[in-house]
Design a protein around this motif. Structure first.
Motif, mmCIF file in Angstrom:
data_model
loop_
_atom_site.group_PDB
_atom_site.id
_atom_site.type_symbol
_atom_site.label_atom_id
_atom_site.label_comp_id
_atom_site.label_asym_id
_atom_site.label_seq_id
_atom_site.Cartn_x
_atom_site.Cartn_y
_atom_site.Cartn_z
ATOM 1 N N TYR A 256 5.913 1.039 -8.097
ATOM 2 C CA TYR A 256 5.592 -0.400 -8.916
ATOM 3 C C TYR A 256 5.552 -0.129 -10.344
ATOM 4 O O TYR A 256 6.117 -0.717 -11.131
ATOM 5 C CB TYR A 256 4.157 -0.966 -8.404
ATOM 6 C CG TYR A 256 4.078 -2.535 -8.923
ATOM 7 C CD1 TYR A 256 4.602 -3.425 -8.565
ATOM 8 C CD2 TYR A 256 2.897 -2.433 -9.837
ATOM 9 C CE1 TYR A 256 4.463 -4.748 -9.300
ATOM 10 C CE2 TYR A 256 2.649 -3.693 -10.610
ATOM 11 C CZ TYR A 256 3.576 -4.773 -10.166
ATOM 12 O OH TYR A 256 3.191 -5.885 -10.817
ATOM 13 N N VAL A 257 4.640 0.631 -10.725
ATOM 14 C CA VAL A 257 4.269 1.052 -12.027
ATOM 15 C C VAL A 257 5.667 1.653 -12.958
ATOM 16 O O VAL A 257 5.848 1.204 -14.065
ATOM 17 C CB VAL A 257 3.096 1.757 -12.575
ATOM 18 C CG1 VAL A 257 1.848 0.968 -12.036
ATOM 19 C CG2 VAL A 257 3.317 3.106 -12.004
ATOM 20 N N LEU A 258 6.193 2.260 -12.292
ATOM 21 C CA LEU A 258 7.620 2.683 -12.905
ATOM 22 C C LEU A 258 8.896 1.852 -12.640
ATOM 23 O O LEU A 258 9.928 2.196 -13.012
ATOM 24 C CB LEU A 258 8.106 4.344 -12.159
ATOM 25 C CG LEU A 258 7.031 5.309 -12.518
ATOM 26 C CD1 LEU A 258 7.467 6.491 -12.031
ATOM 27 C CD2 LEU A 258 6.873 5.473 -14.186
ATOM 28 N N GLY A 259 8.624 0.582 -12.120
ATOM 29 C CA GLY A 259 9.427 -0.385 -11.827
ATOM 30 C C GLY A 259 9.684 -1.206 -12.911
ATOM 31 O O GLY A 259 8.951 -1.442 -14.010
ATOM 32 N N ARG A 260 10.791 -1.952 -13.014
ATOM 33 C CA ARG A 260 11.160 -2.883 -14.058
ATOM 34 C C ARG A 260 10.521 -4.333 -14.018
ATOM 35 O O ARG A 260 10.010 -4.426 -13.017
ATOM 36 C CB ARG A 260 12.747 -3.115 -14.021
ATOM 37 C CG ARG A 260 13.539 -1.833 -14.120
ATOM 38 C CD ARG A 260 14.104 -1.385 -15.607
ATOM 39 N NE ARG A 260 14.698 -0.581 -15.473
ATOM 40 C CZ ARG A 260 14.538 0.843 -16.079
ATOM 41 N NH1 ARG A 260 13.504 0.781 -16.877
ATOM 42 N NH2 ARG A 260 15.388 1.969 -16.163
ATOM 43 N N TRP A 261 10.420 -4.770 -15.134
ATOM 44 C CA TRP A 261 9.608 -6.251 -15.325
ATOM 45 C C TRP A 261 10.651 -7.141 -14.363
ATOM 46 O O TRP A 261 11.816 -7.117 -14.331
ATOM 47 C CB TRP A 261 9.469 -6.699 -16.547
ATOM 48 C CG TRP A 261 8.658 -5.865 -17.547
ATOM 49 C CD1 TRP A 261 9.208 -5.031 -18.368
ATOM 50 C CD2 TRP A 261 7.290 -5.664 -17.574
ATOM 51 N NE1 TRP A 261 8.135 -4.222 -19.057
ATOM 52 C CE2 TRP A 261 7.026 -4.819 -18.382
ATOM 53 C CE3 TRP A 261 6.348 -6.262 -16.927
ATOM 54 C CZ2 TRP A 261 5.754 -4.395 -18.721
ATOM 55 C CZ3 TRP A 261 4.914 -5.899 -17.032
ATOM 56 C CH2 TRP A 261 4.536 -5.164 -17.977
ATOM 57 N N THR A 262 10.055 -8.255 -13.824
ATOM 58 C CA THR A 262 10.579 -9.288 -13.187
ATOM 59 C C THR A 262 11.282 -10.169 -14.316
ATOM 60 O O THR A 262 10.557 -10.381 -15.625
ATOM 61 C CB THR A 262 9.724 -10.324 -12.291
ATOM 62 O OG1 THR A 262 8.882 -10.991 -13.168
ATOM 63 C CG2 THR A 262 9.173 -9.402 -11.252
ATOM 64 N N ARG B 162 0.887 -1.303 0.146
ATOM 65 C CA ARG B 162 0.080 0.029 -0.031
ATOM 66 C C ARG B 162 0.852 1.285 0.260
ATOM 67 O O ARG B 162 1.887 1.467 0.614
ATOM 68 C CB ARG B 162 -0.959 0.116 0.941
ATOM 69 C CG ARG B 162 -1.889 1.220 1.191
ATOM 70 C CD ARG B 162 -2.550 0.847 2.361
ATOM 71 N NE ARG B 162 -3.668 1.909 2.642
ATOM 72 C CZ ARG B 162 -5.121 2.016 2.238
ATOM 73 N NH1 ARG B 162 -5.434 1.035 1.571
ATOM 74 N NH2 ARG B 162 -5.526 3.033 2.587
ATOM 75 N N GLY B 163 0.546 2.459 -0.944
ATOM 76 C CA GLY B 163 1.195 3.323 -0.799
ATOM 77 C C GLY B 163 2.493 3.487 -1.856
ATOM 78 O O GLY B 163 3.220 4.457 -1.888
#
Length: 187
Positions: A145-151, A139-140
């Motif tokens: 997350y959305v600006l993070g890289r793919w696994t 949360r928060g």
């Protein structure tokens, strides 16, 4: 007949290969499979793909995600594409990774890029194709997350998912939104 296919993302190397840029990735894959090349133009990078007598104008806005409406409005006017021939591809954290969900209209669902497009077009009555990126974040931490890289697992599955999305875009232009939804939303 012309269609405007918009892939949402953010410009700049720091955003490449992130979940939020999946719209750009889908269009890059479709252009690559069609031997089309993007050129820099007003408000974005543009490529043209021909498919079954139709012209697909692929647009990756250079206006940043939250201001995508400006590029969409400009290119709709410049190419004289009617609203029913507009398709916007974006990420969606409410869908599991790789899920395709096509809708002929709807709300922005909290997506600021879609919100800005609806605001500048004056309607939410445009087709959108969402690429599920999952929502496995504390949360928060949505932005991280959305600006993070793919696994590694997601990256390995990406070629097959990108091909499916490209096929769905071609179907949208060839047979329309309703038939494409019936066939692709289940995959």
């Amino acid at each position: 007949m012309k269609y405007l296919i918009v892939g949402l993302g953010n410009i700049g190397a720091e955003y490449a290969d992130t979940r939020h840029n999946i719209g750009f990735d889908v269009l890059d894959a479709l252009a690559g499979a069609s031997n089309a090349v993007f050129t820099t133009a007003r408000y974005g990078d543009v490529a043209e793909v021909r498919w079954k007598g139709r012209t697909l104008v692929l647009l990756k806005p250079s206006t940043y995600m939250n201001l995508s409406g400006k590029a969409v409005r400009y290119w709709m006017d410049a190419t004289k594409v009617p609203l029913e021939h507009l398709l916007v591809v974006s990420d969606d954290i409410a869908l599991p990774f790789g899920t395709l969900r096509l809708r002929p209209k709807g709300s922005a669902g909290g997506h600021n890029g879609l919100k800005n497009i609806a605001e500048l077009l004056g309607t939410e009555e445009y087709a959108r194709m969402r690429f599920g990126v999952g929502g496995d974040f504390p949360r928060g931490h949505q932005v991280d997350y959305v600006l993070g890289r793919w696994t590694d697992e997601e990256r390995a599955a990406m070629p097959e998912r990108l091909k499916l999305f490209g096929d769905a875009i071609r179907s949208f232009a060839a047979v329309g939104c309703a038939q494409t939804m019936n066939f692709f939303n289940k995959k």
